[in-house]
Design a protein around this motif. Structure first.
Motif, mmCIF file in Angstrom:
data_model
loop_
_atom_site.group_PDB
_atom_site.id
_atom_site.type_symbol
_atom_site.label_atom_id
_atom_site.label_comp_id
_atom_site.label_asym_id
_atom_site.label_seq_id
_atom_site.Cartn_x
_atom_site.Cartn_y
_atom_site.Cartn_z
ATOM 1 N N ALA A 148 0.493 -30.534 20.590
ATOM 2 C CA ALA A 148 0.092 -29.815 18.741
ATOM 3 C C ALA A 148 1.230 -28.537 18.673
ATOM 4 C CB ALA A 148 -1.613 -29.261 19.606
ATOM 5 N N ALA A 149 0.786 -27.926 20.056
ATOM 6 C CA ALA A 149 1.940 -26.510 19.813
ATOM 7 C C ALA A 149 3.206 -26.472 18.860
ATOM 8 C CB ALA A 149 1.971 -26.017 21.819
ATOM 9 N N THR A 150 3.358 -27.741 19.529
ATOM 10 C CA THR A 150 4.721 -27.414 18.916
ATOM 11 C C THR A 150 4.961 -27.983 17.634
ATOM 12 O OG1 THR A 150 6.898 -28.507 20.620
ATOM 13 C CG2 THR A 150 6.952 -29.129 18.951
ATOM 14 N N ALA A 151 3.522 -28.955 17.037
ATOM 15 C CA ALA A 151 3.666 -29.780 15.431
ATOM 16 C C ALA A 151 3.381 -28.081 14.664
ATOM 17 C CB ALA A 151 2.577 -30.875 15.830
ATOM 18 N N LEU A 152 2.660 -27.795 14.715
ATOM 19 C CA LEU A 152 1.345 -26.362 14.716
ATOM 20 C C LEU A 152 3.153 -25.359 13.852
ATOM 21 C CD1 LEU A 152 -1.645 -26.222 15.946
ATOM 22 C CD2 LEU A 152 -0.791 -26.512 13.606
ATOM 23 N N ARG A 153 3.810 -25.423 15.060
ATOM 24 C CA ARG A 153 4.979 -24.275 14.916
ATOM 25 C C ARG A 153 5.589 -24.787 13.809
ATOM 26 N NH1 ARG A 153 7.320 -23.576 21.073
ATOM 27 N NH2 ARG A 153 5.699 -21.456 21.433
ATOM 28 N N ALA A 154 6.129 -26.127 13.119
ATOM 29 C CA ALA A 154 7.104 -26.692 13.347
ATOM 30 C C ALA A 154 6.526 -26.920 10.900
ATOM 31 C CB ALA A 154 7.012 -27.865 13.302
ATOM 32 N N GLN A 155 4.886 -26.327 11.742
ATOM 33 C CA GLN A 155 4.769 -26.419 9.715
ATOM 34 C C GLN A 155 4.869 -25.471 10.087
ATOM 35 O OE1 GLN A 155 0.827 -28.409 10.160
ATOM 36 N NE2 GLN A 155 1.455 -30.503 11.611
ATOM 37 N N GLY A 156 4.881 -24.132 10.668
ATOM 38 C CA GLY A 156 4.737 -22.498 9.652
ATOM 39 C C GLY A 156 4.290 -21.548 10.475
ATOM 40 N N ALA A 157 3.727 -22.013 11.566
ATOM 41 C CA ALA A 157 2.400 -20.821 12.379
ATOM 42 C C ALA A 157 3.295 -20.058 12.342
ATOM 43 C CB ALA A 157 1.542 -21.432 13.273
ATOM 44 N N ALA A 158 2.714 -18.404 12.453
ATOM 45 C CA ALA A 158 3.760 -17.567 12.976
ATOM 46 C C ALA A 158 3.564 -16.820 14.673
ATOM 47 C CB ALA A 158 3.202 -16.220 12.045
ATOM 48 N N ARG A 159 1.957 -17.577 14.897
ATOM 49 C CA ARG A 159 2.655 -17.262 16.588
ATOM 50 C C ARG A 159 0.914 -18.584 16.427
ATOM 51 N NH1 ARG A 159 -1.098 -12.762 18.691
ATOM 52 N NH2 ARG A 159 -1.075 -12.712 20.959
ATOM 53 N N VAL A 160 2.036 -19.043 18.238
ATOM 54 C CA VAL A 160 0.968 -19.884 18.577
ATOM 55 C C VAL A 160 -0.105 -19.811 19.714
ATOM 56 C CG1 VAL A 160 0.299 -22.893 19.053
ATOM 57 C CG2 VAL A 160 2.285 -21.981 16.848
ATOM 58 N N ILE A 161 -1.242 -19.925 20.134
ATOM 59 C CA ILE A 161 -1.564 -19.789 21.364
ATOM 60 C C ILE A 161 -2.455 -21.015 21.637
ATOM 61 C CG2 ILE A 161 -3.992 -18.153 22.474
ATOM 62 C CD1 ILE A 161 -3.283 -16.114 20.525
ATOM 63 N N ILE A 162 -2.156 -21.445 23.003
ATOM 64 C CA ILE A 162 -3.562 -21.750 23.596
ATOM 65 C C ILE A 162 -3.737 -22.294 24.464
ATOM 66 C CG2 ILE A 162 -2.450 -24.563 24.890
ATOM 67 C CD1 ILE A 162 -0.084 -24.577 24.335
ATOM 68 N N ALA A 163 -5.531 -22.099 24.372
ATOM 69 C CA ALA A 163 -6.368 -21.879 24.968
ATOM 70 C C ALA A 163 -7.506 -23.009 25.760
ATOM 71 C CB ALA A 163 -6.974 -20.904 23.803
#
Length: 219
Positions: A148-163
């Protein structure tokens, strides 16, 4: 975040506590992405605390041959679906590339079903430029959250936190070593599975997910 492990009453309580912890961080333009089904009630509580919109990130675990609960990997939805594979589990179970591709196709079909059922015409939250907070009710191997984190990064998220409320310390350490930002309330050792840290850990239905998302949209 805390040293002493504890038992959560249910996902709603865990979500409120997770939201309080995340509320203490400086999160710029946050959006909350639930891993369904179990992450949805927590994400709704987190979104309420952060005053952030809630969406789903559709990821499916790929179970190992003969041991479907063991995460061989995971696949995340997107224009180009992203797959994470646990090489140690692949080696240990002898999973072939052909098995992996068949299992991947099956899980992508389930993602399509869930997207239509859960989201319908609900507007999606564009992660571009946002802090994307991925929420689940617990992490075991972390394969699903990593996808999920990799997918959201690829979609342009500036920062990703797994909580998540709970995860084993070795999983957290591995994820952080791989460059993932992780926010976990409890890191118990030994770790006997996510459900052991909830008094109420009943399985959520598709109807539960639809109801919770509808309630969130109405707030």
């Amino acid at each position: 975040m805390r040293e002493q492990s504890r038992i959560f009453a249910d996902r709603e309580e865990a979500g409120r506590e997770l939201g309080e912890a995340l509320g203490g961080l400086a999160l710029d333009h946050p959006a909350v992405y639930a891993l369904p089904r179990g992450g949805v009630p927590l994400a709704v509580a987190v979104g309420r605390r952060l005053k952030a919109p809630v969406d789903l990130v559709l990821v499916r675990k790929i179970g190992a041959p003969g041991s479907p609960e063991l995460a061989l990997g995971a696949v995340a939805d997107g224009a180009e679906p992203f797959t994470v594979v646990n090489p140690e589990v692949k080696r240990m179970t002898g999973a072939s590339d052909a098995y992996l591709e068949r299992a991947r196709a099956e899980q992508l079909a389930e993602i399509e079903r869930r997207r239509a059922l859960y989201l319908g015409d609900r507007p999606r939250i564009d992660p571009r430029g946002r802090t994307a907070v991925i929420v689940d009710d617990g992490l075991a191997t972390g394969a699903t959250a990593r996808a999920a984190a990799t997918a959201l990064r690829a979609q342009g998220a500036a920062r990703v936190i797994i909580a998540a409320p709970v995860a084993p310390p070795d999983t957290v350490a591995e994820m952080e070593a791989a460059g993932y930002e992780v926010a976990v309330l409890e890191q118990p050792q030994p770790f006997f599975g996510v459900g052991g840290f909830y008094r109420d850990f009943h399985q959520l239905s598709d109807e539960d997910v639809v109801r919770l998302l509808a309630q969130d949209a109405a707030d």
